[in-house]
Design an enzyme around this catalytic site. Sequence first.
Site, PDB file in Angstrom:
ATOM      1  CB  SER A 100      -0.945   0.007   1.207  1.00 33.82           C
ATOM      2  OG  SER A 100      -0.234   0.177   2.424  1.00 33.82           O
TER       3      SER A 100
ATOM      4  CG  ASP B   4       5.393   0.037   5.565  1.00 31.34           C
ATOM      5  OD1 ASP B   4       6.328  -0.154   6.367  1.00 31.34           O
ATOM      6  OD2 ASP B   4       4.457  -0.771   5.414  1.00 31.34           O
TER       7      ASP B   4
END
Length: 396
Positions: free
Chosen positions: A146, A204
């Site tokens: 994502s 991330d």
Amino acid sequence: MTMEKELFVSAPGKVILHGEHAVVHGKVALAVSLNLRTFLRIRPRNDNTVFINLPNIGTKLRWDISELQSLVPAFQDSGNEPMSPSPEHLDILKTFARFPDGSKDAESLAVLAFLYLYLCICGKDLPSMDITVWSQLPTGAGLGSSAAYSVCVASALLTFSGRVADPLKESAETLSWTRTDLDIINSWAFQGEKVIHGNPSGVDNAVGTWGGVLRYQAGKITPLVRLPKLHIVLTNTKVPRSTKVLVAGVKDKLVKFPRIMEPVLCSIDAISQECQQVLEHMATRLSMDHYSILEELIDINQHHLNVIGVGHPSLDRVCQVTASHGLHSKLTGSGGGGCAITLLRPDVDPAVVEAAKQELTACGFQCWETIIGAPGVSVHSPSSLTENILQAFLDE
């Protein structure tokens, strides 16, 4: 001013090298980019529509600019700082996209993140565009899929709308943005991650933006410079797990057995710091002794992760199979299934690696031979993309 040509960008996934779970309790974690990438093509349209194609999840959607224009007033950021998505923003987007309240499937989250970034970044004069996003990363495997998506969308929209410069030159095939522009891309990608995850750490999207290795501790993210690329086998056990449940389980053990668990977490912290030092030494003077140390750290950390309760028989099987071929593996991410990484020394026999991969595949696992420490978000010329990647961008 919007671009008048197509643009290709990509961003890497991520794995945790060391520090899983200990990082929740204030210890150091090392997150590293994974050269399985998400690719995005953006190009202008002349029909006053926005089209998004997500072939990995079978999604194709088209909107009229006139419909989107009515949403613009609610999504204008104040000043130059990205605006965080509010519950009201998400409700507006869910109603517009006709998603049921509470929808958290891959399609709805990806579309909501795109719409949010598109409306906030592109501003009052919404451009017509065609976007296709294709990924080598499996979803839900803890590999930062994502975040790679959010980084690609943010970088493409910011470049397309002229809010950051297009770094691609005629003489180059793959380039990145300036540090200032990368900061802007990372900030916007973080907002996309908030749409998808609610309260992400920011690790991330930072890995997807900067690439390489990042040190994370107590909310502080520090990119490490001049680090080597390491070859690995990445194995997806395909065993589903709940990060929330696993984190809670470690916390329960820490409360119940503090004098036992705290030293284990401190040892994991020391492993992360020792690994960081080894990687920094490898960047200046590479030695096979460095790989031996990295292998020992992998073995010790895997035992620690089993002690704190985040192992799984599938991960044990990965370690057993690779050990039988003289290779060293550990889980990466939350554990309880999910993925494992296996370090490959430069002098390893390719036949050994292939035999290990075949045995892991026979167990029902999915394997990739790839590198960690890969470049962050990049812009590409079409000529630099491989045939299978270009095939993913065939016209709908």
